[in-house]
Design a protein around this motif. Structure first.
Motif, PDB file in Angstrom:
ATOM      1  N   VAL A  37     -63.876  -1.859  -5.676  1.00 18.53           N
ATOM      2  CA  VAL A  37     -62.912  -2.799  -6.237  1.00 18.53           C
ATOM      3  C   VAL A  37     -63.430  -4.176  -5.866  1.00 18.53           C
ATOM      4  CG1 VAL A  37     -60.572  -3.698  -6.104  1.00 18.53           C
ATOM      5  CG2 VAL A  37     -60.956  -1.248  -6.116  1.00 18.53           C
ATOM      6  N   THR A  38     -63.491  -5.076  -6.849  1.00 15.39           N
ATOM      7  CA  THR A  38     -64.040  -6.400  -6.613  1.00 15.39           C
ATOM      8  C   THR A  38     -63.077  -7.475  -7.103  1.00 15.39           C
ATOM      9  OG1 THR A  38     -66.052  -7.730  -6.853  1.00 15.39           O
ATOM     10  CG2 THR A  38     -65.349  -6.481  -8.782  1.00 15.39           C
ATOM     11  N   GLN A  39     -63.468  -8.714  -6.957  1.00 11.85           N
ATOM     12  CA  GLN A  39     -62.635  -9.845  -7.394  1.00 11.85           C
ATOM     13  C   GLN A  39     -62.612  -9.936  -8.911  1.00 11.85           C
ATOM     14  OE1 GLN A  39     -60.846 -11.937  -5.359  1.00 11.85           O
ATOM     15  NE2 GLN A  39     -61.466 -10.521  -3.752  1.00 11.85           N
ATOM     16  N   PRO A  40     -61.485 -10.360  -9.500  1.00 14.35           N
ATOM     17  CA  PRO A  40     -61.450 -10.578 -10.947  1.00 14.35           C
ATOM     18  C   PRO A  40     -62.445 -11.670 -11.337  1.00 14.35           C
ATOM     19  CG  PRO A  40     -59.265 -10.923  -9.956  1.00 14.35           C
ATOM     20  CD  PRO A  40     -60.220 -10.664  -8.848  1.00 14.35           C
ATOM     21  N   VAL A  97     -75.946 -10.397 -14.603  1.00 15.15           N
ATOM     22  CA  VAL A  97     -76.024  -9.495 -15.761  1.00 15.15           C
ATOM     23  C   VAL A  97     -74.675  -9.238 -16.426  1.00 15.15           C
ATOM     24  CG1 VAL A  97     -78.160  -8.318 -15.050  1.00 15.15           C
ATOM     25  CG2 VAL A  97     -75.948  -7.453 -14.249  1.00 15.15           C
ATOM     26  N   ALA A  98     -73.560  -9.513 -15.708  1.00 20.10           N
ATOM     27  CA  ALA A  98     -72.244  -9.190 -16.266  1.00 20.10           C
ATOM     28  C   ALA A  98     -71.144  -9.865 -15.457  1.00 20.10           C
ATOM     29  CB  ALA A  98     -72.030  -7.680 -16.285  1.00 20.10           C
ATOM     30  N   ILE A  99     -69.917  -9.772 -16.000  1.00 22.78           N
ATOM     31  CA  ILE A  99     -68.719 -10.322 -15.363  1.00 22.78           C
ATOM     32  C   ILE A  99     -67.687  -9.193 -15.266  1.00 22.78           C
ATOM     33  CG2 ILE A  99     -66.857 -12.043 -15.583  1.00 22.78           C
ATOM     34  CD1 ILE A  99     -69.584 -13.354 -15.323  1.00 22.78           C
ATOM     35  N   THR A 100     -66.969  -9.153 -14.130  1.00 23.69           N
ATOM     36  CA  THR A 100     -65.908  -8.159 -13.982  1.00 23.69           C
ATOM     37  C   THR A 100     -64.642  -8.653 -14.676  1.00 23.69           C
ATOM     38  OG1 THR A 100     -65.084  -9.038 -11.883  1.00 23.69           O
ATOM     39  CG2 THR A 100     -66.863  -7.407 -11.762  1.00 23.69           C
ATOM     40  N   GLY A 101     -63.716  -7.751 -14.871  1.00 16.49           N
ATOM     41  CA  GLY A 101     -62.504  -8.068 -15.616  1.00 16.49           C
ATOM     42  C   GLY A 101     -61.410  -8.692 -14.778  1.00 16.49           C
ATOM     43  N   PRO A 102     -60.239  -8.881 -15.404  1.00 13.94           N
ATOM     44  CA  PRO A 102     -59.084  -9.427 -14.698  1.00 13.94           C
ATOM     45  C   PRO A 102     -58.390  -8.342 -13.868  1.00 13.94           C
ATOM     46  CG  PRO A 102     -58.523  -8.985 -16.972  1.00 13.94           C
ATOM     47  CD  PRO A 102     -59.979  -8.647 -16.821  1.00 13.94           C
ATOM     48  N   ARG A 104     -57.511  -5.959 -11.070  1.00 11.84           N
ATOM     49  CA  ARG A 104     -58.172  -5.304  -9.938  1.00 11.84           C
ATOM     50  C   ARG A 104     -59.383  -4.543 -10.481  1.00 11.84           C
ATOM     51  NH1 ARG A 104     -57.370  -0.407  -6.800  1.00 11.84           N
ATOM     52  NH2 ARG A 104     -57.593  -0.883  -4.593  1.00 11.84           N
ATOM     53  N   PRO A 105     -60.469  -5.260 -10.806  1.00 13.54           N
ATOM     54  CA  PRO A 105     -61.605  -4.591 -11.454  1.00 13.54           C
ATOM     55  C   PRO A 105     -62.261  -3.547 -10.557  1.00 13.54           C
ATOM     56  CG  PRO A 105     -62.068  -6.933 -11.095  1.00 13.54           C
ATOM     57  CD  PRO A 105     -60.690  -6.677 -10.595  1.00 13.54           C
TER      58      PRO A 105
END
Length: 127
Positions: A37-40, A97-102, A104-105
């Motif tokens: 689990v990472t930061q939004p 390479v990418a961005i996590t979502g809003p 609780r990604p």
């Protein structure tokens, strides 16, 4: 010189480990990688150098990314919100390479050698 061991490796996101390799989830499926689990809106980076083999939506896994590291090594990253790398791009370790979502990604990372899952934990010092 042939690469015999795994490539130098780092996690693509900073986060809290929620599922380890080989753990069985509530649905009875055994994990073939690590789930964090990472930061939004966190920046995901290439865990090691390679070429983008696939980037885009895949079934129920959100946006996914497959990086071919050569010598039979590949990384699969699932649960991404937006992939910024393009198929065919060469990436170095740490390249965005990418961005996590809003919210609780939850991002899953699988390292494979010739299609077989490899435990990432010893490579990134989580063990």
């Amino acid at each position: 010189m042939a690469l015999s061991g795994p490539p130098p490796y780092r996690l693509p996101v900073i986060g809290q480990l929620v599922t380890g390799m080989g753990e069985v989830n509530d649905g009875g499926v055994r994990s073939r990688g690590l789930t964090l689990v990472t930061q939004p809106g966190a920046q995901a980076v290439a865990p090691t150098a390679g070429r983008i083999a696939f980037a885009g939506p895949y079934r129920g896994y959100g946006q996914i990314l497959i990086i071919d590291h050569g010598q039979g090594w590949t990384t699969l990253i699932t649960g991404l919100h937006r992939v910024t790398a393009q198929v065919g791009d060469s990436v170095r370790q740490g390249d965005p390479v990418a961005i996590t979502g809003p919210g609780r990604p939850t991002i899953t990372i699988e390292l494979r050698r010739n299609g077989r899952p490899v435990d990432i934990v010893p490579l990134v010092g989580l063990g």
